[in-house]
Design a protein around this motif. Structure first.
Motif, PDB file in Angstrom:
ATOM      1  N   LEU A   2      90.578  28.371  46.336  1.00  0.00           N
ATOM      2  CA  LEU A   2      89.417  27.944  46.979  1.00  0.00           C
ATOM      3  C   LEU A   2      89.868  27.297  48.190  1.00  0.00           C
ATOM      4  N   ILE A   3      88.854  27.634  48.990  1.00  0.00           N
ATOM      5  CA  ILE A   3      88.750  27.049  50.572  1.00  0.00           C
ATOM      6  C   ILE A   3      87.424  26.121  50.832  1.00  0.00           C
ATOM      7  N   SER A   4      87.728  25.119  51.413  1.00  0.00           N
ATOM      8  CA  SER A   4      86.497  24.068  51.604  1.00  0.00           C
ATOM      9  C   SER A   4      86.426  23.641  53.034  1.00  0.00           C
ATOM     10  N   ASP A   5      85.783  24.088  53.988  1.00  0.00           N
ATOM     11  CA  ASP A   5      85.692  23.553  55.346  1.00  0.00           C
ATOM     12  C   ASP A   5      85.464  22.033  55.156  1.00  0.00           C
ATOM     13  N   THR A   6      86.377  21.091  55.869  1.00  0.00           N
ATOM     14  CA  THR A   6      86.236  19.631  55.727  1.00  0.00           C
ATOM     15  C   THR A   6      84.954  19.274  56.330  1.00  0.00           C
ATOM     16  N   ASP A   7      84.092  19.912  57.117  1.00  0.00           N
ATOM     17  CA  ASP A   7      83.020  19.265  57.599  1.00  0.00           C
ATOM     18  C   ASP A   7      81.950  19.540  56.474  1.00  0.00           C
ATOM     19  N   SER A   8      82.041  19.991  55.357  1.00  0.00           N
ATOM     20  CA  SER A   8      80.956  20.364  54.408  1.00  0.00           C
ATOM     21  C   SER A   8      80.645  18.894  53.859  1.00  0.00           C
ATOM     22  N   TRP A   9      81.613  17.730  54.122  1.00  0.00           N
ATOM     23  CA  TRP A   9      81.232  16.386  53.491  1.00  0.00           C
ATOM     24  C   TRP A   9      80.229  15.891  54.206  1.00  0.00           C
ATOM     25  N   SER A  10      79.522  16.531  55.120  1.00  0.00           N
ATOM     26  CA  SER A  10      78.259  16.088  55.832  1.00  0.00           C
ATOM     27  C   SER A  10      77.207  16.248  55.032  1.00  0.00           C
ATOM     28  N   ASN A  65      76.076  14.510  48.690  1.00  0.00           N
ATOM     29  CA  ASN A  65      77.304  14.397  48.045  1.00  0.00           C
ATOM     30  C   ASN A  65      76.894  15.493  46.585  1.00  0.00           C
ATOM     31  N   ALA A  66      75.839  14.983  46.342  1.00  0.00           N
ATOM     32  CA  ALA A  66      75.198  15.798  45.054  1.00  0.00           C
ATOM     33  C   ALA A  66      75.274  17.214  45.289  1.00  0.00           C
ATOM     34  N   GLU A  67      74.625  17.750  46.602  1.00  0.00           N
ATOM     35  CA  GLU A  67      74.578  19.248  46.746  1.00  0.00           C
ATOM     36  C   GLU A  67      76.011  19.798  47.058  1.00  0.00           C
ATOM     37  N   ARG A  68      76.765  19.057  47.861  1.00  0.00           N
ATOM     38  CA  ARG A  68      78.202  19.433  48.029  1.00  0.00           C
ATOM     39  C   ARG A  68      78.785  19.603  46.621  1.00  0.00           C
ATOM     40  N   LEU A  69      78.727  18.838  45.627  1.00  0.00           N
ATOM     41  CA  LEU A  69      79.321  18.960  44.407  1.00  0.00           C
ATOM     42  C   LEU A  69      78.798  20.250  43.623  1.00  0.00           C
ATOM     43  N   ALA A  70      77.395  20.355  43.919  1.00  0.00           N
ATOM     44  CA  ALA A  70      76.962  21.415  43.273  1.00  0.00           C
ATOM     45  C   ALA A  70      77.464  22.731  43.657  1.00  0.00           C
ATOM     46  N   ASN A  78      71.249  20.280  55.941  1.00  0.00           N
ATOM     47  CA  ASN A  78      70.539  19.012  56.231  1.00  0.00           C
ATOM     48  C   ASN A  78      70.357  18.810  57.798  1.00  0.00           C
ATOM     49  N   GLU A  79      69.837  17.481  58.183  1.00  0.00           N
ATOM     50  CA  GLU A  79      69.539  17.621  59.645  1.00  0.00           C
ATOM     51  C   GLU A  79      70.723  17.276  60.380  1.00  0.00           C
ATOM     52  N   LYS A  80      71.719  17.242  59.819  1.00  0.00           N
ATOM     53  CA  LYS A  80      73.016  17.197  60.737  1.00  0.00           C
ATOM     54  C   LYS A  80      73.640  18.520  60.976  1.00  0.00           C
ATOM     55  N   ASN A  81      73.306  19.646  60.354  1.00  0.00           N
ATOM     56  CA  ASN A  81      73.548  20.774  60.497  1.00  0.00           C
ATOM     57  C   ASN A  81      72.626  21.986  60.675  1.00  0.00           C
ATOM     58  N   GLU A  82      72.827  22.670  61.761  1.00  0.00           N
ATOM     59  CA  GLU A  82      71.835  23.734  61.995  1.00  0.00           C
ATOM     60  C   GLU A  82      71.947  24.985  60.941  1.00  0.00           C
ATOM     61  N   GLU A  83      73.352  25.086  60.642  1.00  0.00           N
ATOM     62  CA  GLU A  83      73.530  26.355  59.724  1.00  0.00           C
ATOM     63  C   GLU A  83      74.146  25.880  58.434  1.00  0.00           C
ATOM     64  N   PRO A  84      73.498  26.232  57.322  1.00  0.00           N
ATOM     65  CA  PRO A  84      73.847  25.745  56.168  1.00  0.00           C
ATOM     66  C   PRO A  84      75.143  26.095  55.511  1.00  0.00           C
ATOM     67  N   TYR A  85      75.714  25.174  54.591  1.00  0.00           N
ATOM     68  CA  TYR A  85      76.917  25.371  54.307  1.00  0.00           C
ATOM     69  C   TYR A  85      76.820  26.024  52.821  1.00  0.00           C
ATOM     70  N   CYS A  86      77.384  27.124  52.353  1.00  0.00           N
ATOM     71  CA  CYS A  86      77.456  28.172  51.360  1.00  0.00           C
ATOM     72  C   CYS A  86      78.577  28.180  50.445  1.00  0.00           C
ATOM     73  N   VAL A  87      78.653  28.556  49.180  1.00  0.00           N
ATOM     74  CA  VAL A  87      79.614  29.026  48.469  1.00  0.00           C
ATOM     75  C   VAL A  87      79.657  30.384  48.495  1.00  0.00           C
ATOM     76  N   PHE A  88      80.935  30.942  48.761  1.00  0.00           N
ATOM     77  CA  PHE A  88      80.904  32.511  49.034  1.00  0.00           C
ATOM     78  C   PHE A  88      82.168  32.890  47.931  1.00  0.00           C
ATOM     79  N   SER A  89      81.898  33.460  46.837  1.00  0.00           N
ATOM     80  CA  SER A  89      83.001  34.173  46.082  1.00  0.00           C
ATOM     81  C   SER A  89      83.496  35.502  46.202  1.00  0.00           C
ATOM     82  N   HIS A  90      84.407  35.540  45.992  1.00  0.00           N
ATOM     83  CA  HIS A  90      85.285  36.976  45.911  1.00  0.00           C
ATOM     84  C   HIS A  90      86.083  37.157  44.753  1.00  0.00           C
TER      85      HIS A  90
END
Length: 395
Positions: A129-137, A140-145, A42-54
């Motif tokens: 699971l590990i979640s960057d706390t800044d992902s709350w930016s 909400n629907a996208e973060r939950l997805a 979003n406009e608050k983040n230059e870099e996207p937040y992604c879900v990486f799975s191993h």
């Protein structure tokens, strides 16, 4: 070789099914993740937040990480990923020293099924699971997805462990389980939330009998007995800074975990809890005195001995690591070699259990236990007359 990561954004809907995500990742040369990451920004983040799975992490226990690409790839450089064999003795729950028990008014907890001595390992677990706390930016629907996709990519056993967890806030089912059971960890200087299903079953006590720490290189959360625990006794940890007064502790627990603390330290007679609070206030003051390395310092070995006594009275067993460190330093500062070694050894033992094997306090006290004369504090409080404070040299 690190593969480039491109992202497609669909404003709340994920671009690929989990099946297609797996296929895409498998067809990408040298791609380190089992599923192709889904991302939002979003406009608050230059870099996207992604879900990486191993899926194969920790011998098939699996993990997903909600963070930005830079930090996800940096995690791949940890020994836990580069040398999987270092985790061979982690996540071993076939013959645990505990069993699950239902406590009226508290829910599930764990009790010891054999005698556990101080220093005995109770858990050594990797997060699922590990979640960057800044992902709350994120929206909400996208973060939950992203979180739901992450859970979906876990191996079946780890998914079952996740859904077996309990929540407190009656929120979204995934969010509730994470918010109720997560632990704060730091990875490469960034604050994350990590979830360990087994350790999450440990209940809180303001005067616990177990201590825990996070080993960033091993990506492992350790829990050890901090004092002897008898068979049938509940194994507990503290969820908060338990050196705060009763009112502060109870407020924090209610706000963050949704329960009113019923431990013995919080439910004692008001006269006893008031005295406990006074000891805690004095602990803070004594630490301030012992941290003073100016010529006006009033620190003495007697002050350190009092600090140890107060920690013991308060049953703050893990915090004795810090009290012993103060004692080692103050004895060293007065040139008392053998007393410095005694307390340095005690500090090393408890610091390893509460702060971790690689902690700076552990290394510092190991040096003092070997040769206090070569440490920074040696005779710092001895003036030219042989007494008084010759501090002057800050740590």
């Amino acid at each position: 070789m690190r593969s480039a990561l491109s992202c497609t954004f669909f404003g709340g809907a994920l671009a690929l099914s989990s099946k297609d995500s797996r296929v895409t990742a498998s067809r990408t040369p040298d791609f380190p993740w089992t599923f192709w990451p889904e991302c939002f920004t979003n406009e608050k983040n230059e870099e996207p937040y992604c879900v990486f799975s191993h899926e194969g992490f920790a011998s098939g226990r699996g993990i997903f990480i909600l963070t930005q690409k830079e930090f996800a790839w940096a995690m791949l450089e940890k020994p836990a990923f580069t040398t999987p064999s270092v985790l061979d003795n982690i996540n071993k729950f076939d013959n645990p020293p505990f069993e699950q028990h239902d406590f009226p008014g508290k829910g599930r907890g764990l009790v010891a099924n054999k005698t556990l001595h101080r220093g005995d390992q109770i858990f050594a677990s990797t997060p699922i699971l590990i979640s960057d706390t800044d992902s709350w930016s994120l929206d909400n629907a996208e973060r939950l997805a992203l979180l739901y996709r992450g859970v979906e990519t876990l191996p079946p056993k780890s998914q079952s462990r996740f859904w077996a967890l309990m929540g407190h806030f009656e929120d979204d089912p995934v969010d509730d389980r994470i918010n109720t059971n997560n632990f704060d960890v730091t990875i490469d200087g960034i604050s994350h939330s990590a979830l360990f299903p087994e350790i999450a079953m440990l209940n809180h006590d303001c005067r616990p009998n177990a201590a825990y720490f996070w080993d960033e290189q091993m990506m492992t959360h350790y829990v050890h007995a901090i004092r002897d625990i008898q068979p049938g006794e509940e194994i507990t940890i503290t969820y908060i800074d338990n050196e705060k007064d009763r009112k502060t502790r109870m407020k924090r627990l209610q706000k963050s975990w949704g329960f009113k603390c019923s431990c013995s330290a919080c439910t004692a007679n008001p006269s006893l809890t008031a005295e406990s609070d006074n000891r805690l206030y004095q602990i803070t003051e004594l630490a301030r005195i012992l941290d003073n390395w100016t010529p006006a310092s009033k620190a003495t070995p007697e002050v350190a001995e009092l600090l140890i006594s107060l920690y013991e009275q308060e049953r703050l067993d893990a915090s004795l690591a810090t009290a012993y460190k103060y004692a080692a330093e103050v004895h060293s500062s007065f040139g008392k070699k053998w007393e410095a070694i005694k307390y340095a050894r005690l500090s090393v033992e408890l610091s390893m259990l509460d702060k971790g094997f690689r902690d700076g306090d552990v290394r510092e006290m190991q040096k003092m236990a070997t040769n206090p004369e070569m440490t920074w504090s040696w005779k710092k409080r001895v003036g030219s007359s042989g007494k008084g404070c010759g501090c002057g040299h800050a740590h």
